[in-house]
Scaffold this motif. Sequence first.
Motif, short mmCIF file in Angstrom:
data_model
loop_
_atom_site.label_atom_id
_atom_site.label_comp_id
_atom_site.label_asym_id
_atom_site.label_seq_id
_atom_site.Cartn_x
_atom_site.Cartn_y
_atom_site.Cartn_z
N CYS A 1 78.36 87.69 90.82
CA CYS A 1 77.71 86.41 91.12
C CYS A 1 78.23 85.30 90.22
CB CYS A 1 76.20 86.55 91.00
SG CYS A 1 75.29 85.11 91.60
N ARG B 1 73.80 85.89 98.66
CA ARG B 1 75.22 86.25 98.85
C ARG B 1 75.45 87.75 98.84
NH1 ARG B 1 78.46 81.68 97.44
NH2 ARG B 1 80.27 83.00 97.85
N ILE C 1 70.77 82.93 94.42
CA ILE C 1 72.15 82.91 94.92
C ILE C 1 72.67 84.33 95.09
CG2 ILE C 1 74.54 82.27 94.36
CD1 ILE C 1 73.37 79.80 92.90
N ILE D 1 80.15 81.86 91.57
CA ILE D 1 79.64 80.51 91.32
C ILE D 1 80.74 79.64 90.69
CG2 ILE D 1 78.02 79.15 89.93
CD1 ILE D 1 76.02 81.53 90.31
N TYR E 1 74.22 76.59 98.68
CA TYR E 1 73.64 77.94 98.70
C TYR E 1 72.39 78.05 99.58
CZ TYR E 1 76.95 78.63 94.95
OH TYR E 1 78.12 78.70 94.22
#
Length: 283
Positions: free
Chosen positions: A258, A244, A240, A262, A224
């Motif tokens: 999210c 993203r 993150i 992940i 990341y």
Amino acid sequence: MTIQWFPGHMTKALRMMQDNADIVDAIGYVLDARAPASCFNPSFNKIIGNKPCVFILNKCDLADESKLEEWRKYFRSNNLSFVNATATASAEAGKITSAFAEITADLRSKYKAKGIFKPVRCLIIGVPNCGKSTLINCLSGRKTVITGDKPGVTKGKQWVRLQSGLELLDTPGTLWPKFDNERLAARLCFIGSVKDDVVDLYEVSNMLLAELAEQYPHNLAERYKLSLDGKTTGEIFQDIAVKRGFLLRGGEIDHDRCSKAILDDFRKGKIGKVTLDLPKDIV
């Protein structure tokens, strides 16, 4: 978070496996190499009994080689038959079939001495999404059973005969009624053995980030492109999401997108080769 998932079909599956245990000659116990200890189902102990058993460490292409060596040492020191495997690779079929042939060699010799041919039957067991059906398709060289990258695809039993003379019984992935170890239960969520629909994915993804920050900080930071220094799991999650672009209107974090991203990254090996369990974690 309390993790629990034991739908009715798993109760039926355990009964079916117990009923068929008497007519099989051996057991193939499939473990996800990213979390082998978490994949040991205490409900399987009675099913295995004294049958010869080969432990198949599947998905080794996604696992940490140094920790896999610890598992190999464990199996050797306990005189347990095992094989490392990547069931999606057809080239693996030979060594897996050889492992079954080795643990049933005495039985096949008895059949041969009597001048009779009888296929050696093996029961394939494991938790959901550990790759049992993919393994059987690999061994048979064709798509004989339905597979899917989620738990609960296999609903009933199915016999598959191999050219080697082995007959494999595919069974539904099965958990156990109550998880006594929440950390191992969480790892079952990480590898997709527990249905995503029955857990809070935000909590699960944060638990995964905590495990990775503890055991594989370099992998996490590299994937990341972020610094972990002094950050809480919640702060790592937020970083993150921002990097993203998982944001809602107004700049709020889109926790759902999210979290799924992940977990998807972990399951597809995008965070690197990871093994979370060691033999000492077996309960």
